[in-house]
Design a protein around this motif. Structure first.
Motif, PDB file in Angstrom:
ATOM      1  N   SER A 138       0.853  -1.195   0.000  1.00 54.16           N
ATOM      2  CA  SER A 138       0.000   0.000   0.000  1.00 54.16           C
ATOM      3  C   SER A 138       0.886   1.242   0.000  1.00 54.16           C
ATOM      4  CB  SER A 138      -0.906  -0.001   1.234  1.00 54.16           C
ATOM      5  OG  SER A 138      -0.164   0.357   2.363  1.00 54.16           O
ATOM      6  N   ASP A 139       0.291   2.374  -0.393  1.00 52.39           N
ATOM      7  CA  ASP A 139       1.074   3.614  -0.440  1.00 52.39           C
ATOM      8  C   ASP A 139       1.073   4.330   0.899  1.00 52.39           C
ATOM      9  OD1 ASP A 139       1.742   3.899  -3.401  1.00 52.39           O
ATOM     10  OD2 ASP A 139      -0.381   3.400  -3.402  1.00 52.39           O
ATOM     11  N   GLU A 140       0.032   4.087   1.674  1.00 54.47           N
ATOM     12  CA  GLU A 140      -0.071   4.794   2.969  1.00 54.47           C
ATOM     13  C   GLU A 140      -1.077   4.071   3.854  1.00 54.47           C
ATOM     14  OE1 GLU A 140      -0.698   9.356   4.545  1.00 54.47           O
ATOM     15  OE2 GLU A 140      -1.073   8.895   2.462  1.00 54.47           O
ATOM     16  N   SER A 141      -0.925   4.201   5.159  1.00 58.95           N
ATOM     17  CA  SER A 141      -1.990   3.683   6.023  1.00 58.95           C
ATOM     18  C   SER A 141      -2.436   4.808   6.963  1.00 58.95           C
ATOM     19  CB  SER A 141      -1.523   2.448   6.791  1.00 58.95           C
ATOM     20  OG  SER A 141      -0.546   2.780   7.711  1.00 58.95           O
ATOM     21  N   ILE A 142      -3.735   4.878   7.154  1.00 61.10           N
ATOM     22  CA  ILE A 142      -4.354   5.951   7.951  1.00 61.10           C
ATOM     23  C   ILE A 142      -5.321   5.281   8.927  1.00 61.10           C
ATOM     24  CG2 ILE A 142      -5.877   7.994   7.808  1.00 61.10           C
ATOM     25  CD1 ILE A 142      -4.733   8.533   5.042  1.00 61.10           C
ATOM     26  N   THR A 143      -5.458   5.820  10.114  1.00 60.95           N
ATOM     27  CA  THR A 143      -6.317   5.146  11.110  1.00 60.95           C
ATOM     28  C   THR A 143      -7.778   5.122  10.662  1.00 60.95           C
ATOM     29  OG1 THR A 143      -6.811   7.156  12.305  1.00 60.95           O
ATOM     30  CG2 THR A 143      -4.888   5.905  13.042  1.00 60.95           C
ATOM     31  N   GLU A 144      -8.497   4.143  11.195  1.00 61.36           N
ATOM     32  CA  GLU A 144      -9.913   3.987  10.822  1.00 61.36           C
ATOM     33  C   GLU A 144     -10.751   5.159  11.335  1.00 61.36           C
ATOM     34  OE1 GLU A 144      -7.992   2.012  12.485  1.00 61.36           O
ATOM     35  OE2 GLU A 144      -8.980   0.883  14.079  1.00 61.36           O
ATOM     36  N   ILE A 145     -10.272   5.841  12.366  1.00 62.27           N
ATOM     37  CA  ILE A 145     -11.037   6.978  12.899  1.00 62.27           C
ATOM     38  C   ILE A 145     -11.100   8.091  11.857  1.00 62.27           C
ATOM     39  CG2 ILE A 145     -11.019   8.764  14.701  1.00 62.27           C
ATOM     40  CD1 ILE A 145      -9.649   6.442  16.425  1.00 62.27           C
ATOM     41  N   THR A 146      -9.926   8.446  11.316  1.00 57.05           N
ATOM     42  CA  THR A 146      -9.873   9.501  10.299  1.00 57.05           C
ATOM     43  C   THR A 146     -10.592   9.053   9.027  1.00 57.05           C
ATOM     44  OG1 THR A 146      -7.770  10.148  11.256  1.00 57.05           O
ATOM     45  CG2 THR A 146      -8.254  11.034   9.105  1.00 57.05           C
ATOM     46  N   CYS A 147     -10.439   7.777   8.662  1.00 59.30           N
ATOM     47  CA  CYS A 147     -11.077   7.293   7.432  1.00 59.30           C
ATOM     48  C   CYS A 147     -12.600   7.231   7.573  1.00 59.30           C
ATOM     49  CB  CYS A 147     -10.525   5.918   7.058  1.00 59.30           C
ATOM     50  SG  CYS A 147      -8.853   6.028   6.399  1.00 59.30           S
ATOM     51  N   HIS A 148     -13.097   6.791   8.730  1.00 62.46           N
ATOM     52  CA  HIS A 148     -14.553   6.752   8.914  1.00 62.46           C
ATOM     53  C   HIS A 148     -15.140   8.159   8.846  1.00 62.46           C
ATOM     54  CE1 HIS A 148     -16.104   2.703   9.742  1.00 62.46           C
ATOM     55  NE2 HIS A 148     -14.828   2.435   9.942  1.00 62.46           N
ATOM     56  N   ALA A 149     -14.422   9.120   9.418  1.00 65.49           N
ATOM     57  CA  ALA A 149     -14.904  10.502   9.373  1.00 65.49           C
ATOM     58  C   ALA A 149     -14.995  10.965   7.922  1.00 65.49           C
ATOM     59  CB  ALA A 149     -13.955  11.397  10.161  1.00 65.49           C
ATOM     60  N   LYS A 150     -13.961  10.659   7.156  1.00 70.53           N
ATOM     61  CA  LYS A 150     -13.914  11.080   5.742  1.00 70.53           C
ATOM     62  C   LYS A 150     -15.038  10.413   4.954  1.00 70.53           C
ATOM     63  CE  LYS A 150     -11.230  13.084   2.611  1.00 70.53           C
ATOM     64  NZ  LYS A 150     -10.957  14.522   2.740  1.00 70.53           N
ATOM     65  N   GLY A 151     -15.187   9.095   5.170  1.00 69.22           N
ATOM     66  CA  GLY A 151     -16.217   8.347   4.454  1.00 69.22           C
ATOM     67  C   GLY A 151     -17.615   8.836   4.816  1.00 69.22           C
ATOM     68  N   ALA A 152     -17.830   9.100   6.108  1.00 66.33           N
ATOM     69  CA  ALA A 152     -19.152   9.545   6.568  1.00 66.33           C
ATOM     70  C   ALA A 152     -19.495  10.901   5.936  1.00 66.33           C
ATOM     71  CB  ALA A 152     -19.161   9.653   8.086  1.00 66.33           C
ATOM     72  N   HIS A 153     -18.507  11.782   5.850  1.00 63.30           N
ATOM     73  CA  HIS A 153     -18.744  13.100   5.263  1.00 63.30           C
ATOM     74  C   HIS A 153     -19.109  12.976   3.779  1.00 63.30           C
ATOM     75  CE1 HIS A 153     -18.374  17.388   4.724  1.00 63.30           C
ATOM     76  NE2 HIS A 153     -17.571  17.189   3.690  1.00 63.30           N
ATOM     77  N   TYR A 154     -18.462  12.037   3.096  1.00 61.19           N
ATOM     78  CA  TYR A 154     -18.753  11.803   1.679  1.00 61.19           C
ATOM     79  C   TYR A 154     -20.198  11.314   1.513  1.00 61.19           C
ATOM     80  CZ  TYR A 154     -18.616   9.082  -2.727  1.00 61.19           C
ATOM     81  OH  TYR A 154     -18.883   8.533  -3.961  1.00 61.19           O
ATOM     82  N   LEU A 155     -20.608  10.411   2.431  1.00 62.10           N
ATOM     83  CA  LEU A 155     -21.946   9.823   2.309  1.00 62.10           C
ATOM     84  C   LEU A 155     -23.048  10.783   2.741  1.00 62.10           C
ATOM     85  CD1 LEU A 155     -21.031   6.289   3.705  1.00 62.10           C
ATOM     86  CD2 LEU A 155     -21.665   6.817   1.350  1.00 62.10           C
ATOM     87  N   ASN A 156     -22.737  11.645   3.698  1.00 56.09           N
ATOM     88  CA  ASN A 156     -23.740  12.617   4.151  1.00 56.09           C
ATOM     89  C   ASN A 156     -23.012  13.802   4.801  1.00 56.09           C
ATOM     90  OD1 ASN A 156     -25.714  14.122   5.367  1.00 56.09           O
ATOM     91  ND2 ASN A 156     -26.744  12.399   6.372  1.00 56.09           N
ATOM     92  N   PRO A 157     -22.841  14.905   4.057  1.00 53.99           N
ATOM     93  CA  PRO A 157     -22.058  16.046   4.581  1.00 53.99           C
ATOM     94  C   PRO A 157     -22.668  16.703   5.819  1.00 53.99           C
ATOM     95  CG  PRO A 157     -22.394  16.221   2.203  1.00 53.99           C
ATOM     96  CD  PRO A 157     -23.266  15.100   2.670  1.00 53.99           C
ATOM     97  N   ALA A 158     -23.945  16.405   6.123  1.00 52.66           N
ATOM     98  CA  ALA A 158     -24.562  17.041   7.302  1.00 52.66           C
ATOM     99  C   ALA A 158     -24.184  16.326   8.594  1.00 52.66           C
ATOM    100  CB  ALA A 158     -26.084  17.018   7.149  1.00 52.66           C
ATOM    101  N   VAL A 159     -23.544  15.150   8.487  1.00 50.09           N
ATOM    102  CA  VAL A 159     -23.238  14.360   9.685  1.00 50.09           C
ATOM    103  C   VAL A 159     -22.150  15.036  10.519  1.00 50.09           C
ATOM    104  CG1 VAL A 159     -22.125  12.209  10.423  1.00 50.09           C
ATOM    105  CG2 VAL A 159     -23.998  12.135   8.784  1.00 50.09           C
ATOM    106  N   ARG A 160     -22.399  15.084  11.835  1.00 51.88           N
ATOM    107  CA  ARG A 160     -21.383  15.637  12.754  1.00 51.88           C
ATOM    108  C   ARG A 160     -20.946  14.605  13.800  1.00 51.88           C
ATOM    109  NH1 ARG A 160     -21.205  18.214   9.229  1.00 51.88           N
ATOM    110  NH2 ARG A 160     -21.610  20.420   8.867  1.00 51.88           N
ATOM    111  N   THR A 161     -21.760  13.565  13.984  1.00 52.49           N
ATOM    112  CA  THR A 161     -21.391  12.515  14.952  1.00 52.49           C
ATOM    113  C   THR A 161     -21.486  11.151  14.275  1.00 52.49           C
ATOM    114  OG1 THR A 161     -22.323  13.851  16.721  1.00 52.49           O
ATOM    115  CG2 THR A 161     -21.858  11.550  17.250  1.00 52.49           C
ATOM    116  N   VAL A 162     -20.366  10.441  14.259  1.00 53.33           N
ATOM    117  CA  VAL A 162     -20.340   9.118  13.635  1.00 53.33           C
ATOM    118  C   VAL A 162     -20.218   8.073  14.744  1.00 53.33           C
ATOM    119  CG1 VAL A 162     -19.117   7.602  12.010  1.00 53.33           C
ATOM    120  CG2 VAL A 162     -19.131  10.089  11.637  1.00 53.33           C
TER     121      VAL A 162
END
Ligand code: SF4
Ligand code: SF4
Length: 550
Positions: free
Chosen positions: A369-393
């Motif tokens: 892989s080119d990089e690894s990032i924690t699931e916390i940061t990735c879940h936040a990013k993914g959640a924002h993509y799926l619904n930008p109004a989300v503030r709590t995941v």
């Protein structure tokens, strides 16, 4: 070698006898020796001192009567007879004139005891040259505060954090302001030790001192960029300080609670890395580095304890293929097989993938892989993509639960995780399904038709399993038992959500988002509406793919 544990220890005195000294700050793997003789409610640090003394055969140890724990530790080690020199210093709770006089007497008493023990004479010159020069530190830094951290955690933090790190706990901020030259003209030994006692007691106070208001300067420093606050179970001094400061700080804070062992290192690493990603503003920085290649694909791999999820995305942020497979025994081989399957689904080959980002517990074990990032940061990013109004995941994964506060850009602002216990996680539900002889799919809806409100009293997975077995034996209806289990998960997750505070919109991610019974139970418990979408389980992989694109 003299071992010590507290910054108020007069280590320079031992240098006056030609003795070497070192701080006792290693974190053991377990407390097998300590647990045989000490009360289970001793704080982890106290247990670690006993464990080290017994397992390493520490011969010379000087303690400070810091708290009840240290008094017990002294008694136990004395009883074990392992140390040939064991001493407890009587440390005052204040640093007024009378207390300095009393502390001077304590130091002189220690000096006599050591003289008697070694038969050596105290050498003033060796004593004077042991004082380290005062260090002036400038520039931005992240502070480790709270109860002492072991050297293993300190090293982990220093490796992960993008700023210089200052350990400001019990030992890390030992700093004596002494004019060494002035000691030349002090012929009287008592006066010399009075100056020494004054320097020791005038350090920045720890929480054990009656007046610790000067500690405010630790939090008001304009160079402070973030705080990692460490607490140890059963340590009130720092548990209370955390409660006092957590809402007042203007910089990000991460609370780490440990039992002062090396267990759960993986989970601690994830927390520290996620905090580090928050500090470095990873998302914004990377957004500026968009790839210039026009047509290309990226892959995000979320290697979790239960499943490996893959998302392949094109350069326009369209999901072109996704795969969810059980992780099995090896993160690497599961990721390889799942990626092949996803490539097949997408109708492209490996050379079309310009970048791969991994996340999840197995992220560091996947090569290529080119990089690894924690699931916390990735879940936040993914959640924002799926619904930008989300503030709590709310992410309930196979072996942990997390609640993540995100901002309007999808960046992490704060997060909390469950401790190392499996209560309230996917693993808990899996074990309960097994105990009931059901599949996870059956568990997810069966509890919706409940009639009797059964309360599962135990949060612990092992005890809850016994409780379920006994409820089955009492002929309780299965939907009622499942409803009780769903409520038990909801109670655990709600505690985490309440620690961050309720902030709309709410989204649930991870495999447990498919469990309708748990979703309803969380909604009822918190009085909120959860946004659930079909990509909920892919959220981490999706975030990783988005980072790969950026
Ligand atoms: S809390 Fe204070 S007295 Fe206790 S070990 Fe830490 S620095 Fe020493
Ligand atoms: S960590 Fe807390 S409870 Fe344990 S010895 Fe230190 S001050 Fe006492």
């Amino acid at each position: 070698m003299m071992h010590y544990v507290c910054k108020y220890t007069p280590v320079e005195l031992f240098a006056g006898f030609g003795e070497k000294y070192t701080v006792l700050d290693d974190m053991p793997d377990n407390f097998d020796l300590s647990d045989r003789i000490a009360h289970p409610n001793l704080c982890g640090f106290g247990k670690s001192v006993i464990q080290s003394a017994l397992s390493k055969g520490i011969d010379k140890l000087v303690l400070v009567n810091c708290c009840d724990t240290m008094r017990r530790v002294y008694d136990i080690i004395k009883d074990s007879g392992t140390c040939s020199f064991l001493y407890m210093i009587d440390l005052p709770h204040k640093c007024g004139y009378c207390q300095k006089e009393a502390f001077t007497e304590s130091l002189l008493h220690l000096k006599s005891a050591y003289e008697k023990y070694t038969g050596k004479q105290f050498d003033r010159n060796a004593f004077k040259s042991a004082f380290p020069p005062l260090q002036r530190v400038s520039g931005p830094y992240v502070g480790i505060l709270g109860a002492r951290v072991g050297r293993e955690i300190e090293a982990m933090i220093k490796k992960s954090i993008p700023f210089p790190v200052r350990n400001l706990t019990c030992i890390g901020n030992r700093s004596l302001s002494m004019d060494i030259n002035a000691l030349e003209n002090v012929p009287d030994e008592k006066q010399l030790f009075m100056i020494y006692a004054d320097a020791l007691l005038s350090q920045l106070p720890c929480r054990r001192m009656n007046d610790s208001t000067a500690r405010r300067c630790l939090y008001a420093d304009p160079n402070l960029r973030g705080v990692i606050y460490h607490t140890i179970k059963f340590c009130d001094y720092y548990g209370f300080e955390y409660s006092e400061i957590k809402d007042k700080l203007t910089v990000p804070i991460l609370k780490l609670e440990t039992d002062y062992t090396r267990q759960s290192e993986g989970q601690l690493q994830t927390r520290i890395e996620a905090f580090s990603e928050t500090l470095s503003g990873l998302e914004n920085k990377k957004a500026k580095k968009r790839s210039s290649i026009k047509e290309h694909f990226v892959a995000g791999i979320d290697s979790g304890s239960a499943s490996t999820d893959i998302v392949i995305m094109d350069q326009n942020k369209n999901i072109v293929a996704s795969v969810i497979t059980p992780t099995g025994g090896s993160a690497q081989s599961s990721a390889g097989k799942s990626l092949d399957e996803a490539l097949h689904k997408a109708g492209i080959d490996r050379s079309s993938i310009s970048r791969i980002v991994t996340t999840g517990y197995g992220r560091s074990y996947i090569s290529g892989s080119d990089e690894s990032i924690t699931e916390i940061t990735c879940h936040a990013k993914g959640a924002h993509y799926l619904n930008p109004a989300v503030r709590t995941v709310i992410d309930i994964g196979g072996q942990d639960s997390k609640v993540i506060r995100i901002d309007e850009t999808g960046a992490v602002r704060n997060f909390v995780m469950n401790d190392k216990c499996a209560a309230g996680t996917g693993r808990f539900l899996e074990m309960m399904a097994r105990a009931l002889g059901l599949s996870l799919e059956e568990m997810s809806t069966l509890g919706l038709n409940w009639k009797e409100d059964i309360i599962i009293t135990s949060m612990c997975t092992v005890f809850a399993e016994s409780e379920v077995v006994s409820l089955v034996a009492q002929n309780k209806a299965v939907p009622d038992i499942i409803h009780g289990l769903n409520n038990s998960v909801a109670a655990k997750v709600s505690t985490l959500v309440n620690r961050l505070g309720l902030k709309e919109d709410f989204m649930m991610t991870g495999g447990v988002a498919k469990n309708t019974g748990v979703v309803h139970a969380i909604e009822d418990k918190l009085g909120i509406k959860l946004y659930i979408c079909k990509e909920a389980q892919l959220c981490g992989a999706l975030g990783a793919a988005l980072f790969a694109l950026e």
